[in-house]
Design a protein around this motif. Structure first.
Motif, short mmCIF file in Angstrom:
data_model
loop_
_atom_site.label_atom_id
_atom_site.label_comp_id
_atom_site.label_asym_id
_atom_site.label_seq_id
_atom_site.Cartn_x
_atom_site.Cartn_y
_atom_site.Cartn_z
N THR A 116 0.80 -1.17 0.12
CA THR A 116 0.00 -0.17 -0.09
C THR A 116 0.81 1.18 0.11
O THR A 116 1.91 1.41 0.99
CB THR A 116 -0.97 0.28 1.13
N THR A 117 0.83 2.14 -0.93
CA THR A 117 1.51 3.28 -1.02
C THR A 117 0.50 4.66 -0.82
O THR A 117 -0.78 4.46 -1.04
CB THR A 117 2.04 3.44 -2.61
N THR A 118 1.28 5.59 -0.28
CA THR A 118 0.39 6.84 -0.26
C THR A 118 0.90 7.71 -0.90
O THR A 118 1.89 8.17 -1.42
CB THR A 118 0.54 7.43 1.50
N GLU A 164 0.88 14.04 -0.74
CA GLU A 164 -0.33 15.00 -0.25
C GLU A 164 -0.28 16.56 -0.89
O GLU A 164 -1.08 17.15 -1.13
CB GLU A 164 -0.42 15.13 1.23
N LYS A 188 -5.86 8.89 -1.49
CA LYS A 188 -4.51 8.85 -0.72
C LYS A 188 -3.64 7.59 -0.77
O LYS A 188 -2.44 7.58 -0.34
CB LYS A 188 -4.47 9.55 0.78
N SER A 189 -4.45 6.44 -0.88
CA SER A 189 -3.56 5.38 -0.82
C SER A 189 -3.96 4.61 -2.41
O SER A 189 -5.04 4.54 -2.66
CB SER A 189 -3.98 4.53 0.19
N SER A 248 4.01 0.40 2.36
CA SER A 248 3.75 -0.59 3.38
C SER A 248 3.25 -2.08 2.98
O SER A 248 2.37 -2.11 2.24
CB SER A 248 2.41 -0.12 4.24
#
Length: 322
Positions: free
Chosen positions: A49-51, A54, A71-72, A87
């Motif tokens: 999982t990447t963000t 922002e 956002k993910s 993650s």
């Protein structure tokens, strides 16, 4: 007569029907259809999982009212391995599903991805067969119960069967009796099988397997070419699969002349350089499966001997002879 004809018709129908086969390994998730020679897809059993940045989101927020919901991003298999600063979740460790919400959610998502995107099928259309390394017993009950719940309630599969991987491996050779030695990414186990059933009390395993060979390869390559060039476990796994082999006599292989040709010793690194892998790594790394020369260490020969010795006398010949 009519009953016999009906039974034959049912058997023919079942033989002709495709069955989805899934194998949840510690390293890879393999999916395909029964009756085929190989899986349709083999993907690393991993989710990342990447963000989203922002600051970049804020730039587009004026034009995109849903920016906050983006956002993910989730990636599976090989795509997950290519992500940096992500993650990472590996839902299966040492042959068993990690039974917490994060890992269970990841595995559920991987299953859905495998069915929908890798196979391109709807789970409601076909029955599913899951190959499971764990033997029947109290230790495997929670994971199998959860698996069944997900398959029926979330993925809505038509029907489900869970079989021991060792039994299925033996069936593939046309046998129903024998001793099956399985060594995957996370565990190595010796499984006696009698008339198509694994004998639970005679199954012995060790948590030494492919990932431990890869780790030993990495340690050896760090000394040989430097830590930076040997930093990627994925590259070290590729090296292992390319040049490592088990010697019939380890002492002879190490002390005698290196009989391997240049191609068998060579491996191309991601930077394009071709290196010669020393025999201490090529032959030495797989020795972790056999105790690494220390009789106190777990080894394949130990678990095989324990599995056969635990069986009844009349079953031992089937194990030793296969």
């Amino acid at each position: 007569m009519a009953a016999a004809e009906g039974r034959t018709e049912l058997e023919c129908t079942m033989d002709e029907q495709d069955v989805i086969v899934m194998d949840n390994g510690s390293g890879c998730l393999k999916v395909g259809f029964s009756g085929e020679d190989a899986p349709r897809a083999v993907l690393p059993n991993i989710m990342a999982t990447t963000t989203v940045d922002e600051a970049r989101e804020e730039e587009h927020a004026v034009n995109d009212s849903s920016a906050a919901a983006k956002k993910s991003q989730v990636f599976y298999g090989d795509e997950a391995l290519r992500q940096h600063n992500a993650s990472v979740t590996r839902p299966v460790e040492r042959g068993a599903i990690v039974m917490n919400s994060q890992h269970k959610d990841a595995l559920e998502s991987l299953w859905e991805h495998a069915l929908r995107h890798e196979l391109g099928v709807d789970g409601e259309e076909l029955p599913v067969l899951i190959a499971d390394a764990l033997p029947l017993g109290q230790s495997s009950y929670p994971s199998r119960q959860w698996t069944a719940e997900v398959m029926f309630e979330k993925l809505k599969v038509k029907s489900l069967a869970i079989f021991n991987t060792a039994v299925l491996s033996l069936f593939s050779t046309g046998r129903t009796r024998g001793l099956v030695i399985e060594s995957g990414e996370g565990i190595t186990q010796a499984v006696p099988v009698f008339e198509g059933y694994a004998i639970p009390h005679a199954i012995f395993k060790m948590e030494v397997a492919g990932q431990d060979i890869t780790s030993k390869v990495q340690r050896g390559m760090e000394k040989h070419v430097g830590a930076e060039r040997a930093s990627s476990m994925r590259d070290m796994q590729a090296l292992k699969e390319r040049v490592c082999r088990v010697a019939s006599s380890y002492s002879t292989a190490m002390n005698g002349h290196d009989a391997d040709d240049e191609e068998a010793k060579s491996f191309e690194l991601p930077d394009g350089n071709i290196i010669k892998v020393p025999k201490e790594i090529r032959y030495g790394a797989p020795e972790v499966l056999f105790g690494d020369g220390d009789s106190d260490n777990p080894s394949m020969q130990k678990i095989c001997n324990e599995a056969v010795s635990t069986c009844d006398m009349d079953l031992r010949q089937d194990g030793c002879g296969s």
